[in-house]
Scaffold this motif. Structure first.
Motif, PDB file in Angstrom:
ATOM      1  N   ALA A 142       0.835  -1.211   0.000  1.00  0.00           N
ATOM      2  CA  ALA A 142       0.000   0.000   0.000  1.00  0.00           C
ATOM      3  C   ALA A 142       0.868   1.259   0.000  1.00  0.00           C
ATOM      4  N   ILE A 143       1.990   1.222   0.707  1.00  0.00           N
ATOM      5  CA  ILE A 143       2.861   2.411   0.710  1.00  0.00           C
ATOM      6  C   ILE A 143       3.402   2.666  -0.705  1.00  0.00           C
ATOM      7  N   GLY A 144       3.920   1.604  -1.338  1.00  0.00           N
ATOM      8  CA  GLY A 144       4.455   1.790  -2.689  1.00  0.00           C
ATOM      9  C   GLY A 144       3.364   2.286  -3.644  1.00  0.00           C
TER      10      GLY A 144
ATOM     11  N   LEU B  96       0.177   3.553  -3.031  1.00  0.00           N
ATOM     12  CA  LEU B  96      -0.549   4.792  -2.732  1.00  0.00           C
ATOM     13  C   LEU B  96       0.374   5.949  -2.340  1.00  0.00           C
ATOM     14  N   VAL B  97       1.298   5.689  -1.415  1.00  0.00           N
ATOM     15  CA  VAL B  97       2.128   6.789  -0.895  1.00  0.00           C
ATOM     16  C   VAL B  97       3.115   7.262  -1.971  1.00  0.00           C
ATOM     17  N   ASP B  98       3.785   6.292  -2.614  1.00  0.00           N
ATOM     18  CA  ASP B  98       4.691   6.704  -3.693  1.00  0.00           C
ATOM     19  C   ASP B  98       3.888   7.212  -4.879  1.00  0.00           C
TER      20      ASP B  98
ATOM     21  N   PRO C 105      17.962  24.124  -8.727  1.00  0.00           N
ATOM     22  CA  PRO C 105      18.482  22.977  -7.971  1.00  0.00           C
ATOM     23  C   PRO C 105      17.380  22.014  -7.504  1.00  0.00           C
ATOM     24  N   TYR C 106      16.199  22.551  -7.154  1.00  0.00           N
ATOM     25  CA  TYR C 106      15.086  21.683  -6.714  1.00  0.00           C
ATOM     26  C   TYR C 106      14.534  20.916  -7.925  1.00  0.00           C
ATOM     27  N   ALA C 107      14.328  21.635  -9.022  1.00  0.00           N
ATOM     28  CA  ALA C 107      13.766  21.006 -10.223  1.00  0.00           C
ATOM     29  C   ALA C 107      14.681  19.869 -10.701  1.00  0.00           C
TER      30      ALA C 107
ATOM     31  N   MET D 173      -4.498  12.974   2.171  1.00  0.00           N
ATOM     32  CA  MET D 173      -4.070  14.123   2.990  1.00  0.00           C
ATOM     33  C   MET D 173      -2.652  14.579   2.640  1.00  0.00           C
ATOM     34  N   MET D 174      -1.878  13.696   1.994  1.00  0.00           N
ATOM     35  CA  MET D 174      -0.500  14.075   1.648  1.00  0.00           C
ATOM     36  C   MET D 174      -0.446  15.340   0.794  1.00  0.00           C
ATOM     37  N   PHE D 175      -1.523  15.589   0.018  1.00  0.00           N
ATOM     38  CA  PHE D 175      -1.511  16.744  -0.892  1.00  0.00           C
ATOM     39  C   PHE D 175      -1.736  18.068  -0.166  1.00  0.00           C
ATOM     40  N   GLY D 176      -1.962  18.001   1.140  1.00  0.00           N
ATOM     41  CA  GLY D 176      -2.153  19.229   1.915  1.00  0.00           C
ATOM     42  C   GLY D 176      -3.612  19.631   1.990  1.00  0.00           C
TER      43      GLY D 176
ATOM     44  N   ASP E 276      -7.859  26.518   2.140  1.00  0.00           N
ATOM     45  CA  ASP E 276      -7.157  26.605   3.433  1.00  0.00           C
ATOM     46  C   ASP E 276      -5.635  26.571   3.281  1.00  0.00           C
ATOM     47  N   SER E 277      -5.157  26.527   2.042  1.00  0.00           N
ATOM     48  CA  SER E 277      -3.708  26.453   1.826  1.00  0.00           C
ATOM     49  C   SER E 277      -3.093  27.829   2.101  1.00  0.00           C
ATOM     50  N   ILE E 278      -2.072  27.848   2.960  1.00  0.00           N
ATOM     51  CA  ILE E 278      -1.471  29.128   3.362  1.00  0.00           C
ATOM     52  C   ILE E 278      -0.549  29.658   2.250  1.00  0.00           C
TER      53      ILE E 278
HETATM   54  N1  FAQ Z   1       2.083  16.852   6.008  1.00  0.00           N
HETATM   55  O1  FAQ Z   1      -0.023  26.111   2.504  1.00  0.00           O
HETATM   56  P1  FAQ Z   1       0.043  24.648   2.319  1.00  0.00           P
HETATM   57  C1  FAQ Z   1       7.374  10.927  -0.205  1.00  0.00           C
HETATM   58  C2  FAQ Z   1       1.474  21.931   6.005  1.00  0.00           C
HETATM   59  S1  FAQ Z   1       7.774  12.549  -0.056  1.00  0.00           S
HETATM   60  C3  FAQ Z   1       2.572  17.779   6.872  1.00  0.00           C
HETATM   61  O2  FAQ Z   1      -0.832  24.058   1.279  1.00  0.00           O
HETATM   62  P2  FAQ Z   1       2.440  24.034   0.808  1.00  0.00           P
HETATM   63  C4  FAQ Z   1       8.383   9.972  -0.772  1.00  0.00           C
HETATM   64  C5  FAQ Z   1       2.366  22.895   5.200  1.00  0.00           C
HETATM   65  O3  FAQ Z   1       3.733  22.583   5.376  1.00  0.00           O
HETATM   66  C6  FAQ Z   1       6.358  13.291   0.722  1.00  0.00           C
HETATM   67  N2  FAQ Z   1       2.351  19.106   6.739  1.00  0.00           N
HETATM   68  O4  FAQ Z   1       1.576  24.206   2.135  1.00  0.00           O
HETATM   69  C7  FAQ Z   1       8.351   8.726  -0.015  1.00  0.00           C
HETATM   70  C8  FAQ Z   1       1.938  24.221   5.787  1.00  0.00           C
HETATM   71  O5  FAQ Z   1       2.526  24.396   7.080  1.00  0.00           O
HETATM   72  P3  FAQ Z   1       3.836  25.373   7.319  1.00  0.00           P
HETATM   73  C9  FAQ Z   1       6.603  14.698   0.950  1.00  0.00           C
HETATM   74  C10 FAQ Z   1       1.623  19.484   5.672  1.00  0.00           C
HETATM   75  O6  FAQ Z   1       3.835  23.841   1.211  1.00  0.00           O
HETATM   76  C11 FAQ Z   1       7.416   7.747  -0.280  1.00  0.00           C
HETATM   77  C12 FAQ Z   1       0.453  24.013   6.070  1.00  0.00           C
HETATM   78  O7  FAQ Z   1       0.251  22.612   6.161  1.00  0.00           O
HETATM   79  N3  FAQ Z   1       6.458  15.433  -0.275  1.00  0.00           N
HETATM   80  O8  FAQ Z   1       6.300  10.621   0.168  1.00  0.00           O
HETATM   81  C13 FAQ Z   1       1.123  18.583   4.726  1.00  0.00           C
HETATM   82  O9  FAQ Z   1       2.138  25.113  -0.183  1.00  0.00           O
HETATM   83  C14 FAQ Z   1       7.411   6.574   0.452  1.00  0.00           C
HETATM   84  C15 FAQ Z   1      -0.431  24.607   4.972  1.00  0.00           C
HETATM   85  O10 FAQ Z   1      -0.286  23.917   3.713  1.00  0.00           O
HETATM   86  C16 FAQ Z   1       6.747  16.732  -0.351  1.00  0.00           C
HETATM   87  O11 FAQ Z   1       7.170  17.328   0.618  1.00  0.00           O
HETATM   88  C17 FAQ Z   1       1.369  17.211   4.934  1.00  0.00           C
HETATM   89  N4  FAQ Z   1       0.896  16.246   4.105  1.00  0.00           N
HETATM   90  O12 FAQ Z   1       1.872  22.665   0.182  1.00  0.00           O
HETATM   91  C18 FAQ Z   1       9.299   8.511   0.986  1.00  0.00           C
HETATM   92  C19 FAQ Z   1       6.557  17.374  -1.691  1.00  0.00           C
HETATM   93  N5  FAQ Z   1       0.446  19.272   3.781  1.00  0.00           N
HETATM   94  O13 FAQ Z   1       4.962  24.781   6.502  1.00  0.00           O
HETATM   95  C20 FAQ Z   1       9.277   7.321   1.725  1.00  0.00           C
HETATM   96  C21 FAQ Z   1       6.926  18.818  -1.715  1.00  0.00           C
HETATM   97  C22 FAQ Z   1       0.520  20.581   4.133  1.00  0.00           C
HETATM   98  O14 FAQ Z   1       3.445  26.743   6.873  1.00  0.00           O
HETATM   99  C23 FAQ Z   1       8.319   6.347   1.442  1.00  0.00           C
HETATM  100  N6  FAQ Z   1       6.003  19.620  -0.972  1.00  0.00           N
HETATM  101  N7  FAQ Z   1       1.224  20.692   5.264  1.00  0.00           N
HETATM  102  O15 FAQ Z   1       4.114  25.278   8.785  1.00  0.00           O
HETATM  103  C24 FAQ Z   1       4.870  20.152  -1.482  1.00  0.00           C
HETATM  104  O16 FAQ Z   1       4.525  19.942  -2.642  1.00  0.00           O
HETATM  105  C25 FAQ Z   1       4.056  21.058  -0.604  1.00  0.00           C
HETATM  106  O17 FAQ Z   1       4.871  21.464   0.481  1.00  0.00           O
HETATM  107  C26 FAQ Z   1       2.727  20.408  -0.059  1.00  0.00           C
HETATM  108  C27 FAQ Z   1       2.052  21.435   0.861  1.00  0.00           C
HETATM  109  C28 FAQ Z   1       1.799  20.102  -1.220  1.00  0.00           C
HETATM  110  C29 FAQ Z   1       3.010  19.148   0.725  1.00  0.00           C
END
Ligand code: FAQ
Length: 337
Positions: free
Chosen positions: A147-149, A151-153, A170-172, A220-223, A228-230
């Motif tokens: 399920a992790i692979g 759904l989560v991945d 650098p991020y891209a 919920m991973m998508f935020g 409500d997105s800040i």
């Molecule tokens: N969890 O204003 P927005 C993976 C926070 S990698 C915790 O919408 P933003 C690989 C957010 O930080 C998974 N906090 O924020 C893998 C903000 O709080 P702040 C990680 C969350 O940044 C697989 C507040 O809520 N991927 O899985 C979450 O514009 C298997 C308001 O939210 C990334 O990080 C959450 N789910 O959009 C590894 C991708 N969602 O910081 C091992 C890059 C929101 O002001 C095994 N990140 N918050 O205190 C992004 O694309 C964005 O940062 C979002 C959030 C879309 C995650």
């Protein structure tokens, strides 16, 4: 030699970023010129002038992404010693190792913005830096690894493909390799869950139970919802985010429902329905109270995850000290030559 070169390159990038940081872009004409570069789809590099808020947003997002990869090794690492076959163990080991690699590319990308990796790690371990909510759920049976692979991945890659076109170079660039590896991760997970969903009645039940538990946290991973997105609006304006939280979540739902159907699993949402008008699936309400509780540290495994990371960091101090001593000796030797 290798260590010295790496440290020097990293430190140099960080010094250049710090020097650029001193030239604060708060002048309205400079801000306008920066936005014009973004609108023109130019790639921003570490040495370029950038508004402080752009730098801060990227440092926050990239470091949180890096922390997620590192903490994300824990739920799956839990099963390496219990994988049912040698083949599954090899795949899982490779996957968890990839996640460590992703964390390292991402810390390096974030460091180009002028914050050191040590500071970022401190913010995770002893401060208030976040990592993805998804890694605060437990892996209680082998189907959870599938399920992790799947759904989560799957959710991670949906979010990360557009990040390959993020305005910060650098991020891209880090995302290109990460996405290639995530694609393998998603496929191995779907293959694992498929085998279980087509196996004995007990295996089918385990696969369904894993989907039941991981479906909503994956959404919920998508935020939060866009309303409500800040950071969403500003990050879209700066082309850090190319699609909103809700757009990416919908993309993931639309792709995943048919994958579940193909292997005879049921999405745990009685309100899930294909909408002829929008040509997307409609879903029931997401439990945002649960989401915010997990974000604030009250999920099922938040405490355990941070304790494990703190322990690993403290027990690994001697490795960091040894590497630093070696690098120092090497550069002294090179200087003496
Ligand atoms: N969890 O204003 P927005 C993976 C926070 S990698 C915790 O919408 P933003 C690989 C957010 O930080 C998974 N906090 O924020 C893998 C903000 O709080 P702040 C990680 C969350 O940044 C697989 C507040 O809520 N991927 O899985 C979450 O514009 C298997 C308001 O939210 C990334 O990080 C959450 N789910 O959009 C590894 C991708 N969602 O910081 C091992 C890059 C929101 O002001 C095994 N990140 N918050 O205190 C992004 O694309 C964005 O940062 C979002 C959030 C879309 C995650």
């Amino acid at each position: 030699m290798y260590t010295t070169d790496l440290r020097t390159a990293r430190e140099k990038a960080s010094d250049e970023a710090k020097a650029a940081k001193k030239k604060v872009v708060d002048d309205p004409a400079l801000l306008k010129a920066f936005q014009a570069r973004i609108d023109n789809d130019e790639v921003i590099e570490a040495k370029d002038l950038m508004p402080e808020a752009y730098r801060a947003t990227l440092t926050r997002q990239i470091s949180q992404h890096a922390h997620s990869e590192i903490v994300g090794m824990l739920p799956e690492g839990n099963w390496i010693g219990r994988a049912p076959t040698l083949r599954r163990k090899l795949i899982l080991l490779a996957k968890v190792q990839d996640e460590a690699g992703h964390g390292l590319y991402l810390y390096s990308a974030a460091e180009t913005l002028g914050t050191s990796r040590a500071e970022m790690v401190d913010q995770l371990l002893y401060g208030s830096a976040k990592y993805s909510t998804i890694f605060n759920y437990p892996t209680i049976n082998w189907a959870d690894i599938g399920a992790i692979g799947w759904l989560v991945d799957g959710a991670a890659i949906t979010n990360q493909i557009p990040l390959q076109r993020c305005s910060y170079g650098p991020y891209a660039r880090a995302m290109v390799r990460v996405c290639k590896e995530e694609s393998f991760h998603q496929r191995q997970g779907y293959e694992l869950i498929t085998v279980m969903a087509r196996g004995s009645a007990e295996q089918q039940a385990m696969a369904q139970d894993a989907l039941d538990r991981w479906w909503w946290p994956s959404l919920m991973m998508f935020g939060p919802h866009d309303s409500d997105s800040i950071h969403g609006h500003q990050s879209a304006k700066w082309k850090i985010k190319r699609f909103s939280n809700d757009e990416l979540r919908q993309r993931f739902i639309d792709a995943t429902v048919s994958q579940a159907e193909a292997i005879g699993l049921r999405i745990p949402d009685p309100e899930l329905k294909w909408n002829e008008k929008t040509e997307h699936y409609d879903i029931g309400p997401i439990d945002w109270e649960e989401f915010w509780a997990v974000v604030k540290g009250f999920g099922p495994c938040n405490r355990e995850r941070l304790e494990a990371r703190r322990r690993a960091h403290e027990e690994g101090a001697w490795v960091r000290e040894a590497a630093a001593a070696y690098a120092r000796k090497q550069s002294e030797r090179q200087a003496a030559e």
